[in-house]
Scaffold this active site. Structure first.
Site, PDB file in Angstrom:
ATOM      1  N   CYS A   2       1.022  -1.181  -0.246  1.00 31.01           N
ATOM      2  CA  CYS A   2      -0.093  -0.046  -0.679  1.00 31.01           C
ATOM      3  C   CYS A   2       0.853   1.488   0.137  1.00 31.01           C
ATOM      4  O   CYS A   2       1.458   1.510   0.831  1.00 31.01           O
ATOM      5  CB  CYS A   2      -1.068   0.029   1.285  1.00 31.01           C
ATOM      6  SG  CYS A   2      -2.102   2.065   1.440  1.00 31.01           S
ATOM      7  N   GLU A 102      -3.307   1.412  -6.241  1.00 28.06           N
ATOM      8  CA  GLU A 102      -1.914  -0.011  -6.660  1.00 28.06           C
ATOM      9  C   GLU A 102      -2.088   0.250  -7.949  1.00 28.06           C
ATOM     10  O   GLU A 102      -3.276   0.966  -8.983  1.00 28.06           O
ATOM     11  CB  GLU A 102      -2.741  -1.341  -5.847  1.00 28.06           C
ATOM     12  CG  GLU A 102      -1.807  -1.988  -6.240  1.00 28.06           C
ATOM     13  CD  GLU A 102       0.029  -1.772  -5.426  1.00 28.06           C
ATOM     14  OE1 GLU A 102       0.651  -1.050  -5.995  1.00 28.06           O
ATOM     15  OE2 GLU A 102      -0.666  -1.787  -4.114  1.00 28.06           O
TER      16      GLU A 102
END
Length: 228
Positions: A2, A102
């Site tokens: 992340c 992402e």
């Protein structure tokens, strides 16, 4: 992993959602593009009724600069790593989010950014570890986000994902012993996460506005797009 986050729910709704009051210096400002080294809003086990801000990147004991902070920790090995051991044992936190980002590289080509969010919840919590490190002028609160194997949704985008805590387990994450928290570090088990492709505006952390979360070509991508 992340490496980019967002939190843009209204403050009153944020406080109601987590039954906690914003106490961060400087208050709360909605953010659409939070990068490493920025502040993340967190709820810690020591103050579960407060929402504070913490430097994103847990600063190792050997580091000279906050910029050397580690933004992610593998949940499978955090208890074994010296830099995370104490925090794993006694300093869990919730890292608050309206959605994380992402990047996917189809067939090894250029990276395409995606926004991952929870359909039924304008803010949710990711599992984190917090610490306090001495700085030149003052102590620095810092945080890392724990990661795990991807669930079905994330598997087509990346080989890791943050540990997203189900809403009914958030209090358990803060209050439980390390062994119980270890059991919570699983791929997100529910089906209310969604993902859609967004523009590369998110690549520049200076772009911090609602346009960042707009679906690419104004068409939201559903789960079917990620199937092989």
């Amino acid at each position: 992993m992340c490496g980019r986050n967002s939190l843009f729910i209204d403050q009153a709704d944020l406080e109601a959602r987590f039954d906690a009051e914003v106490v961060a210096d400087g208050g709360y400002t909605p953010r659409y593009n939070i990068g490493p080294g920025d502040n993340l809003h967190i709820v810690t086990n020591e103050a579960p009724d407060e929402i504070d801000a913490s430097h994103w990147g847990l600063i190792p004991f050997w580091a000279d600069e906050p910029e050397e902070g580690i933004i992610n920790a593998r949940s499978e090995t955090a208890a074994e790593k010296r830099v995370f051991q104490e925090a794993w044992e006694s300093r869990p936190c919730l890292a608050l989010s309206s959605g994380f980002y992402e990047w996917k590289s189809p067939n090894g080509g250029s990276k395409h950014p995606y926004r991952i969010h929870r359909e039924d919840d304008p803010a949710f919590a990711m599992a984190g570890l917090w610490d306090v490190r001495a700085g030149e002028d003052e102590a620095i609160s810092c945080v890392t986000i724990l990661t795990t194997e991807p669930n079905d949704l994330m598997n087509s985008i990346h080989d890791r994902m943050p540990v997203v805590i189900p809403r009914d387990a958030e209090s358990d994450w803060l209050a439980a012993d390390p062994d119980t928290r270890k059991e919570l570090c699983q791929p997100y088990p529910k089906d209310d996460l969604d993902a859609y492709e967004i523009s590369t505006r998110v690549n520049n952390p200076g772009n911090d506005d609602p346009q960042v979360i707009e679906p690419l070509d104004h068409e939201q991508s559903g789960l079917g797009e990620f199937s092989s």
